[in-house]
Design an enzyme around this catalytic site. Structure first.
Site, mmCIF file in Angstrom:
data_model
loop_
_atom_site.group_PDB
_atom_site.id
_atom_site.type_symbol
_atom_site.label_atom_id
_atom_site.label_comp_id
_atom_site.label_asym_id
_atom_site.label_seq_id
_atom_site.Cartn_x
_atom_site.Cartn_y
_atom_site.Cartn_z
ATOM 1 N N GLY A 1 -8.697 8.870 9.404
ATOM 2 C CA GLY A 1 -9.089 8.897 10.812
ATOM 3 C C GLY A 1 -10.140 9.933 11.163
ATOM 4 N N ALA B 1 -9.903 5.447 3.825
ATOM 5 C CA ALA B 1 -9.806 6.631 4.685
ATOM 6 C C ALA B 1 -11.123 7.387 4.842
ATOM 7 C CB ALA B 1 -8.742 7.603 4.182
ATOM 8 N N GLY B 2 -11.426 7.713 6.086
ATOM 9 C CA GLY B 2 -12.554 8.586 6.384
ATOM 10 C C GLY B 2 -13.877 7.878 6.635
ATOM 11 N N LYS C 1 0.877 -1.172 0.000
ATOM 12 C CA LYS C 1 0.000 0.000 0.000
ATOM 13 C C LYS C 1 0.915 1.222 0.000
ATOM 14 C CE LYS C 1 -3.310 2.692 2.580
ATOM 15 N NZ LYS C 1 -3.936 2.946 3.874
ATOM 16 N N THR D 1 -9.689 3.181 11.707
ATOM 17 C CA THR D 1 -10.059 3.940 12.909
ATOM 18 C C THR D 1 -11.487 3.641 13.378
ATOM 19 O OG1 THR D 1 -8.573 5.700 12.227
ATOM 20 C CG2 THR D 1 -10.235 6.283 13.867
#
Lengths: 66, 255
Positions: free
Chosen positions: B156, B182-183, B95, B205
């Site tokens: 996050g 992400a997010g 990644k 997260t």
């Protein structure tokens, strides 16, 4: 011979290869990667890789992360 | 099945391994999620500090480990990190992530593309974390990336699909799997990403920092499945006005 291992200066008497250095430092090799003078040294070469005076050895390991 | 490079995965949920309170909880969450791809990171070893055995439990779980290049600020640093990670884990899967700014952790598109081009030539299976930019995603695909991983929102941040309109274009144009990374802060965000036609999502997260990461991992797994099934079933069109689903006859007009 004197080397730098991450930020630590080490005087080596009986150690001459990377593998011997790892053994002396009692390091787990699982998930470990090594660069000498900013070049990655593959695991299969550790056994025979001869250290030189003033080598800068950097150790990295796998940790958790996204 | 999700196909990336030469491998197939039955799960469309990728998990990040960071931020879990304890390695045992991480392992249980991975199991509960059914995920088969887990990201890991790289760090300089602190001499004298005990090395945890993180890897052997993961290796027993038969999952593809996906090291990242987090911490790299330039293409040069990312390539160095990639070579270290390949040797540490004995995998050429990677990644790629290059985010120089710690406040928003936005991926640097120029350094990412430069690194991707070189890493593909070096034999890596490159999955780049990138901005939700349709042109960039196309360029990363043309560079030989095995997938693209555009962001839904800042890492996050748990803000969901802030980039939705751009993700729709990316998915429409892509010839490689699009993994929304992400997010994503809630299972509903993951379901929405899958309904758009994403091939997979990556979550860290929202699971690791939840009150019950193991239960949340299961919830995300169901949401990803539901969203993917809905995409395959073909969502009904949205309208700006009502469209009756019961017959509007005047059978009560005689009262």
């Amino acid at each position: 011979m004197r080397i730098m291992l991450n930020d630590t200066s080490l005087q080596l008497a009986t150690v001459s290869t990377l593998a011997q250095l790892l053994q002396q430092q009692q390091l787990r090799t699982e998930g470990l990667a090594i660069a000498v003078n900013n070049s990655v040294i593959a695991k299969r070469l550790w056994q025979e890789y001869q250290l030189q005076n003033h080598d800068q050895i950097q150790l990295f390991h796998i940790v958790t992360g996204g | 099945m999700l196909h990336i490079a030469n491998k197939s995965f039955s799960s469309r949920l990728l998990l990040g391994s960071g931020k879990f309170a304890h390695p045992g909880i991480m392992q249980q969450a991975i199991q509960a999620s059914g995920c088969q791809l887990v990201t890991l990171a790289l760090k300089r070893l602190q001499l004298g500090q005990q090395q945890d055995d993180l890897l052997s439990p993961l290796q027993q779980m038969n999952i593809q480990l996906l090291p990242n290049t987090s911490g790299a600020k330039t293409a040069k640093e990312a390539i160095f990190a990639a070579e270290l990670a390949r040797d540490a884990l004995q995998t050429n899967w990677l990644k790629l992530e290059i985010h120089p700014d710690p406040r928003y952790l936005m991926p640097d598109p120029i350094e990412t593309l430069m690194a991707a081009e070189q890493l593909v030539k070096l034999g890596f299976v490159v999955l780049p974390y990138c901005s939700a930019d349709p042109v960039l995603c196309k360029r990363l695909e043309q560079a030989g990336c095995a997938a693209v991983m555009p962001l839904g929102a800042a890492i996050g941040s748990n803000q969901g699909l802030q980039t939705r309109a751009m993700l729709e274009i990316i998915i429409e144009q892509a010839m490689v799997p699009v993994i929304i990374d992400a997010g994503l802060g809630a299972p509903s965000h993951a379901a929405a990403a899958m309904e758009l036609g994403a091939a997979a999502v990556l979550v860290n997260t929202a699971i690791a920092s939840s009150q019950n990461p193991v239960a949340m991992a299961g919830a995300f797994a169901q949401a990803v499945n539901a969203g993917h099934m809905a995409y395959n079933a073909g969502l009904a069109a949205a309208h700006s006005h009502a469209a009756p689903s019961s017959p509007l006859t005047d059978f009560l007009a005689t009262l």
